[in-house]
Design a protein around this motif. Structure first.
Motif, PDB file in Angstrom:
ATOM      1  N   GLY A  65      -7.720 -19.010 -12.623  1.00 47.11           N
ATOM      2  CA  GLY A  65      -9.092 -19.209 -13.039  1.00 47.11           C
ATOM      3  C   GLY A  65     -10.093 -18.560 -12.111  1.00 47.11           C
ATOM      4  N   TYR A  66      -9.657 -17.829 -11.102  1.00 47.40           N
ATOM      5  CA  TYR A  66     -10.557 -17.151 -10.176  1.00 47.40           C
ATOM      6  C   TYR A  66      -9.779 -16.031  -9.481  1.00 47.40           C
ATOM      7  CZ  TYR A  66      -8.025 -20.227  -6.997  1.00 47.40           C
ATOM      8  OH  TYR A  66      -7.033 -20.892  -6.333  1.00 47.40           O
ATOM      9  N   VAL A  67     -10.512 -15.063  -8.916  1.00 46.14           N
ATOM     10  CA  VAL A  67      -9.947 -13.979  -8.118  1.00 46.14           C
ATOM     11  C   VAL A  67     -10.746 -13.874  -6.828  1.00 46.14           C
ATOM     12  CG1 VAL A  67      -9.055 -12.666 -10.084  1.00 46.14           C
ATOM     13  CG2 VAL A  67     -11.389 -12.261  -9.284  1.00 46.14           C
ATOM     14  N   LEU A  68     -10.194 -13.173  -5.855  1.00 42.81           N
ATOM     15  CA  LEU A  68     -10.915 -12.957  -4.609  1.00 42.81           C
ATOM     16  C   LEU A  68     -12.177 -12.148  -4.881  1.00 42.81           C
ATOM     17  CD1 LEU A  68      -8.045 -12.102  -2.091  1.00 42.81           C
ATOM     18  CD2 LEU A  68      -9.399 -14.182  -2.176  1.00 42.81           C
ATOM     19  N   SER A  69     -13.247 -12.475  -4.180  1.00 38.78           N
ATOM     20  CA  SER A  69     -14.485 -11.728  -4.340  1.00 38.78           C
ATOM     21  C   SER A  69     -14.304 -10.306  -3.835  1.00 38.78           C
ATOM     22  CB  SER A  69     -15.620 -12.421  -3.580  1.00 38.78           C
ATOM     23  OG  SER A  69     -15.368 -12.387  -2.182  1.00 38.78           O
ATOM     24  N   ALA A  70     -15.198  -9.408  -4.298  1.00 32.53           N
ATOM     25  CA  ALA A  70     -15.097  -8.005  -3.892  1.00 32.53           C
ATOM     26  C   ALA A  70     -15.255  -7.864  -2.383  1.00 32.53           C
ATOM     27  CB  ALA A  70     -16.155  -7.187  -4.628  1.00 32.53           C
ATOM     28  N   GLU A  71     -16.124  -8.651  -1.765  1.00 33.27           N
ATOM     29  CA  GLU A  71     -16.308  -8.567  -0.315  1.00 33.27           C
ATOM     30  C   GLU A  71     -15.063  -9.031   0.428  1.00 33.27           C
ATOM     31  OE1 GLU A  71     -19.679  -9.845   3.012  1.00 33.27           O
ATOM     32  OE2 GLU A  71     -19.630 -10.792   1.028  1.00 33.27           O
ATOM     33  N   SER A  72     -14.442 -10.123  -0.042  1.00 30.97           N
ATOM     34  CA  SER A  72     -13.212 -10.602   0.603  1.00 30.97           C
ATOM     35  C   SER A  72     -12.097  -9.573   0.474  1.00 30.97           C
ATOM     36  CB  SER A  72     -12.782 -11.936  -0.024  1.00 30.97           C
ATOM     37  OG  SER A  72     -13.776 -12.917   0.135  1.00 30.97           O
ATOM     38  N   VAL A  73     -12.004  -8.936  -0.699  1.00 27.05           N
ATOM     39  CA  VAL A  73     -10.971  -7.916  -0.893  1.00 27.05           C
ATOM     40  C   VAL A  73     -11.226  -6.726   0.020  1.00 27.05           C
ATOM     41  CG1 VAL A  73      -9.962  -6.322  -2.559  1.00 27.05           C
ATOM     42  CG2 VAL A  73     -10.496  -8.642  -3.252  1.00 27.05           C
ATOM     43  N   ALA A  74     -12.509  -6.347   0.212  1.00 22.07           N
ATOM     44  CA  ALA A  74     -12.827  -5.195   1.055  1.00 22.07           C
ATOM     45  C   ALA A  74     -12.350  -5.405   2.490  1.00 22.07           C
ATOM     46  CB  ALA A  74     -14.330  -4.940   1.018  1.00 22.07           C
ATOM     47  N   PHE A  75     -12.642  -6.560   3.068  1.00 29.58           N
ATOM     48  CA  PHE A  75     -12.232  -6.793   4.452  1.00 29.58           C
ATOM     49  C   PHE A  75     -10.733  -7.060   4.559  1.00 29.58           C
ATOM     50  CE2 PHE A  75     -16.798  -7.633   4.762  1.00 29.58           C
ATOM     51  CZ  PHE A  75     -17.101  -6.898   5.900  1.00 29.58           C
ATOM     52  N   LYS A  76     -10.150  -7.657   3.549  1.00 27.65           N
ATOM     53  CA  LYS A  76      -8.692  -7.783   3.543  1.00 27.65           C
ATOM     54  C   LYS A  76      -8.035  -6.420   3.464  1.00 27.65           C
ATOM     55  CE  LYS A  76      -4.852  -9.882   0.990  1.00 27.65           C
ATOM     56  NZ  LYS A  76      -4.465 -10.691  -0.186  1.00 27.65           N
ATOM     57  N   LEU A  77      -8.642  -5.508   2.706  1.00 26.24           N
ATOM     58  CA  LEU A  77      -8.132  -4.150   2.593  1.00 26.24           C
ATOM     59  C   LEU A  77      -8.142  -3.449   3.943  1.00 26.24           C
ATOM     60  CD1 LEU A  77      -7.365  -1.560   1.061  1.00 26.24           C
ATOM     61  CD2 LEU A  77      -9.774  -1.279   0.499  1.00 26.24           C
ATOM     62  N   LEU A  78      -9.209  -3.627   4.713  1.00 24.78           N
ATOM     63  CA  LEU A  78      -9.269  -3.000   6.035  1.00 24.78           C
ATOM     64  C   LEU A  78      -8.163  -3.524   6.948  1.00 24.78           C
ATOM     65  CD1 LEU A  78     -13.134  -2.967   6.649  1.00 24.78           C
ATOM     66  CD2 LEU A  78     -11.669  -1.098   5.861  1.00 24.78           C
ATOM     67  N   ARG A  79      -7.863  -4.810   6.851  1.00 25.43           N
ATOM     68  CA  ARG A  79      -6.767  -5.347   7.668  1.00 25.43           C
ATOM     69  C   ARG A  79      -5.423  -4.764   7.241  1.00 25.43           C
ATOM     70  NH1 ARG A  79      -9.880 -10.084   6.764  1.00 25.43           N
ATOM     71  NH2 ARG A  79      -8.465 -10.755   5.095  1.00 25.43           N
ATOM     72  N   GLU A  80      -5.224  -4.608   5.935  1.00 25.50           N
ATOM     73  CA  GLU A  80      -3.969  -4.019   5.461  1.00 25.50           C
ATOM     74  C   GLU A  80      -3.869  -2.551   5.866  1.00 25.50           C
ATOM     75  OE1 GLU A  80      -1.491  -5.540   4.041  1.00 25.50           O
ATOM     76  OE2 GLU A  80      -2.478  -7.497   4.000  1.00 25.50           O
ATOM     77  N   ILE A  81      -5.006  -1.830   5.809  1.00 25.51           N
ATOM     78  CA  ILE A  81      -4.986  -0.416   6.212  1.00 25.51           C
ATOM     79  C   ILE A  81      -4.640  -0.295   7.686  1.00 25.51           C
ATOM     80  CG2 ILE A  81      -6.461   1.601   6.548  1.00 25.51           C
ATOM     81  CD1 ILE A  81      -7.909   0.886   4.003  1.00 25.51           C
ATOM     82  N   ARG A  82      -5.195  -1.172   8.503  1.00 24.51           N
ATOM     83  CA  ARG A  82      -4.877  -1.136   9.937  1.00 24.51           C
ATOM     84  C   ARG A  82      -3.377  -1.309  10.181  1.00 24.51           C
ATOM     85  NH1 ARG A  82      -7.980  -1.932  14.360  1.00 24.51           N
ATOM     86  NH2 ARG A  82      -9.743  -2.529  13.023  1.00 24.51           N
ATOM     87  N   LYS A  83      -2.739  -2.102   9.346  1.00 28.84           N
ATOM     88  CA  LYS A  83      -1.299  -2.329   9.505  1.00 28.84           C
ATOM     89  C   LYS A  83      -0.472  -1.169   8.966  1.00 28.84           C
ATOM     90  CE  LYS A  83       0.501  -5.310   6.759  1.00 28.84           C
ATOM     91  NZ  LYS A  83       0.841  -6.596   6.095  1.00 28.84           N
ATOM     92  N   ASP A  84      -0.910  -0.540   7.851  1.00 29.62           N
ATOM     93  CA  ASP A  84      -0.106   0.488   7.190  1.00 29.62           C
ATOM     94  C   ASP A  84      -0.454   1.903   7.612  1.00 29.62           C
ATOM     95  OD1 ASP A  84       1.105  -1.531   5.800  1.00 29.62           O
ATOM     96  OD2 ASP A  84      -0.197  -1.364   4.042  1.00 29.62           O
ATOM     97  N   LEU A  85      -1.626   2.104   8.208  1.00 30.54           N
ATOM     98  CA  LEU A  85      -2.071   3.461   8.505  1.00 30.54           C
ATOM     99  C   LEU A  85      -1.159   4.219   9.467  1.00 30.54           C
ATOM    100  CD1 LEU A  85      -4.378   5.170   7.528  1.00 30.54           C
ATOM    101  CD2 LEU A  85      -5.710   4.502   9.536  1.00 30.54           C
ATOM    102  N   PRO A  86      -0.580   3.595  10.497  1.00 31.62           N
ATOM    103  CA  PRO A  86       0.297   4.371  11.396  1.00 31.62           C
ATOM    104  C   PRO A  86       1.505   4.998  10.707  1.00 31.62           C
ATOM    105  CG  PRO A  86      -0.376   2.311  12.432  1.00 31.62           C
ATOM    106  CD  PRO A  86      -0.828   2.241  11.019  1.00 31.62           C
ATOM    107  N   ARG A  87       1.858   4.558   9.544  1.00 30.83           N
ATOM    108  CA  ARG A  87       3.018   5.123   8.861  1.00 30.83           C
ATOM    109  C   ARG A  87       2.699   6.410   8.113  1.00 30.83           C
ATOM    110  NH1 ARG A  87       5.665   0.425   5.425  1.00 30.83           N
ATOM    111  NH2 ARG A  87       3.537   0.305   4.620  1.00 30.83           N
ATOM    112  N   PHE A  88       1.412   6.772   8.022  1.00 27.39           N
ATOM    113  CA  PHE A  88       1.016   7.990   7.329  1.00 27.39           C
ATOM    114  C   PHE A  88       0.901   9.135   8.339  1.00 27.39           C
ATOM    115  CE2 PHE A  88      -0.062   4.795   4.293  1.00 27.39           C
ATOM    116  CZ  PHE A  88       0.023   5.401   3.052  1.00 27.39           C
TER     117      PHE A  88
END
Length: 695
Positions: free
Chosen positions: A453-476
């Motif tokens: 009945g709900y999804v994460l807000s766009a702002e929450s997804v944006a900052f969560k995305l930055l945390r995921e990028i920080r974790k995955d970026l060294p593999r590129f």
């Protein structure tokens, strides 16, 4: 068919029933006291709408793929017996095994849908003898005749009972019982006796019957027709059982159009409207065979518009699936369904009243309970239900609302149990649930939010995305990285989160480019390298040859051995370093002990010197005494020579006087000695030695 204007006026004349009367009045017809049944029969699906006094009260849907199994009689085979649950699972030919509780197998005085006559406590009540163990009654592989009491709901299988009951228009056949019962809802003792006498005369053999509430006031011919119909059904079930092999179906419930005549048509039914010719013909045959005169009026609809659209029912279906239901006064209900219970919240909304707050609250609650009952019936809500009414200060007003709720539930065929309104304004009630509710039948969990009945807000997804990028970026390996996101998330990355994204790129030496994809889920993202950097070697085992795999395994083994050797060497070095540290600590402790011994020896020597210095003045007499004779000289007349022992003792080291200090003191405090004099002539001891030298 009645015109739209007539239908609308019929709805408006029903203001006391709440907003559903005004909105669904288009289906009510000209006379408010009459009921109507609409049947929309199409390929694969049949829908039935029950309109009572202008209110769209009930909606029933039956589909060919999801056939109605409630009431089905089957020959089943026991597949599993669970003594710990006092239950068994029985295969009756459905997708999931059916559930049989020991009480449903033993309760010979069972009751059906609230239409019972025996006032004794039911199964499970306090003071009743507990049933025997299930494993003493059933065993795996045993074949038994059962009936589906509750359809499969959600992940649960059907619930079954061994006490067969076949419903007719006015009677219920109970072949496991020999008595004739009467519904408790028939209050007149005279009417109860009349009905019981008619059925006893009409029945054949020892078949048992229960007279339903709909049988009140029924003519003798109607009851006799019901007895003949139900006896014929029971004979068919017994004949089918002789040649059946479990699992097998012995009897199926009637289709929805025929059940509409049997269960919902009564003396108040003005007409039954059906739009399918074949269904209309079947219903006509059923009416002529099993229903006595006067029969309900059966009409065939032949208009151009679909039947439900013509009757103004289609829009009401969509409205009643919503979470918010508006009341006629301007208040509204919030209906929240969950696995455990259904919560209904009452709010005043736009209704502000006229005189005082208590009157406003009372009117809103009275209107709300009427609509609540309509929603319970329309949505077929069952189980535990909590109604959160607006708080009322007056106990009298709470009682008025409670009576209004009970009165509204009298029209509900399902069994209900209501508690008093609590001090918090809550009504706790239960409603029997025999099939899926309307939302479960027509809807499915939202695929976008997975039913939350709900999804994460766009702002929450944006900052969560930055945390995921920080974790995955060294593999590129590339320097330029494209980030694909939902447009709303892209706006956040280009706005409030832009500074954090630029800092992340600088930290890892990457250039991050934001790309938006309209069809992408708001909580998803993709990373893509736009340029090729240093190639990464990825192991793909299914593409390697046998020699390459052997070489890789050998290299892995060597690497493992080298790692074990390194770990052992580090362990040895650590142990040697620890031993060296222990030796250094021991040497340091030994040095400290030697220094302590030297300090003690020096202190003893200093004490001896101090003692020797004190012994010299002690050898002379004090305060003008004559000196003792020396080298055999005689003492002068009138004097006596002092004994020589003290002088010898004072000169001897063994007779050293004990220092005058406390053993507990850290530093010795020597005994006070004679103060030193600067002038030798003033020393009282020197003159005495001079006299000794002269003598």
């Amino acid at each position: 068919m009645a015109s739209n204007g007539n239908r609308g006026s019929g709805g408006r004349s029903n203001g006391g029933r709440g907003s559903s009367g005004g909105r669904s009045g288009s289906a009510g017809g000209g006379r408010a006291a009459s009921n109507e049944i609409y049947l929309n029969a199409g390929p694969g699906e049949t829908r039935m709408a029950v309109v009572e006094q202008g209110n769209f009260s009930e909606l029933h849907i039956e589909r060919d793929r999801d056939r109605n199994v409630a009431g089905m009689v089957a020959l089943g085979r026991v597949t599993r017996v669970l003594p710990g649950m006092q239950a068994a699972f029985v295969d009756i030919g459905l997708e999931k095994a059916a559930f049989l509780y020991v009480g449903d197998y033993l309760d010979a005085d069972g009751q059906l849908d609230g239409e019972e006559d025996d006032p004794r406590p039911r199964r499970g009540r306090r003071g009743q003898k507990p049933p025997p163990r299930i494993d003493s009654l059933l065993h795996e592989g045993q074949e038994i005749v059962v009936q589906v009491a509750k359809e499969p709901i959600g992940t649960k299988g059907a619930r079954i009972t061994s006490h067969i009951s076949v419903a007719g228009r006015h009677l219920v056949l109970t072949p496991w019982s020999k008595r004739v019962g009467v519904s408790r809802r028939i209050g007149s003792d005279r009417e109860r006796r009349r009905l019981r006498d008619i059925v006893k005369k009409a029945r054949s053999g020892e078949l048992g019957f229960i007279i339903r509430t709909a049988g009140e006031g029924t003519r003798d011919a109607d009851l006799e027709a019901d007895v003949r119909y139900l006896a014929a059904v029971w004979d068919e079930i017994r004949d089918a059982q002789l040649n059946a092999k479990a699992p097998a179906t012995l009897y199926e419930e009637l289709s929805l159009p025929l059940r509409a005549i049997r269960d919902y048509a009564n003396a108040r039914t003005k007409r039954i409207v059906v739009d399918d010719p074949g269904t209309h013909e079947k219903m006509e045959r059923f009416l002529s065979r099993f229903v006595a005169d006067p029969k309900p009026k059966l009409e065939r609809y032949q208009g151009e518009l679909p039947l439900f659209d013509h009757a103004g029912l289609e829009n009401r279906i969509d409205e009643n699936l919503g979470r918010k239901v508006w009341l006629k006064s301007g208040g509204y209900l919030i209906v929240d369904q969950s696995e455990a219970l259904t919560a209904i919240d009452v709010n005043t909304g736009r209704y502000v009243g006229r005189r005082d707050l208590e009157e406003t609250v009372l009117k809103t609650n009275l209107e709300a309970v009427q609509e609540v009952v309509q929603q319970l019936r329309f949505r077929n809500l069952g189980g535990l239900i909590i109604i959160d009414l607006i708080d009322m200060e007056s106990a009298e007003n709470r009682e008025k609302v409670h009576r209004a709720l009970r009165e509204a539930l009298r029209e509900d065929k399902a069994r209900t149990n209501i508690l008093k309104i609590s001090e918090l304004g809550l009504v706790e009630m239960t409603r029997k649930r025999t099939r899926e509710n309307l939302v479960q039948q027509l809807c499915e969990p939202c695929g976008y939010c997975d039913g939350r009945g709900y999804v994460l807000s766009a702002e929450s997804v944006a900052f969560k995305l930055l945390r995921e990028i920080r974790k995955d970026l060294p593999r590129f390996s590339g320097r330029q990285i494209a980030v694909s996101v939902n447009p709303q998330v892209g706006e956040m990355l280009e706005g409030p989160a832009r500074r954090a994204m630029l800092a992340l790129g600088e930290e890892h030496g990457r250039e991050l480019e934001v790309r938006t994809k309209p069809g992408m889920h708001q909580e998803q993202f993709e990373l893509e390298a736009l340029d090729s950097g240093t190639p990464l070697k990825l192991a793909v085992p299914w593409l390697e040859t046998r020699a390459e795999r052997a070489a890789a395994e050998k290299a892995a083994a060597e690497a493992k051995a080298a790692e074990e050797l390194r770990v052992a060497r580090e362990r040895q070095e650590a142990e040697a370093a620890e031993a060296a540290r222990r030796a250094e600590r021991e040497q340091e402790r030994e040095r400290q002990r030697a220094e302590a011994r030297e300090a003690e020896a020096a202190e003893a020597a200093s004490r001896a010197e101090a003692t020797a210095g004190e012994a010299e003045p002690a050898a002379a007499d004090g305060d003008g005494a004559e000196p003792a004779p020396v080298d055999g000289a005689e003492a002068p007349e009138g004097t006596s020579a002092p004994p020589a022992a003290p002088i010898a003792a004072a000169a001897s080291p063994e007779a050293e006087p004990k220092p005058a200090w406390d053993d507990d003191d850290d530093e010795p405090s020597p005994r006070p000695a004679a103060e030193a004099v600067d002038d030798p002539a003033e020393d009282p001891i020197l003159p005495r030695f001079d006299k000794l030298e002269e003598s």
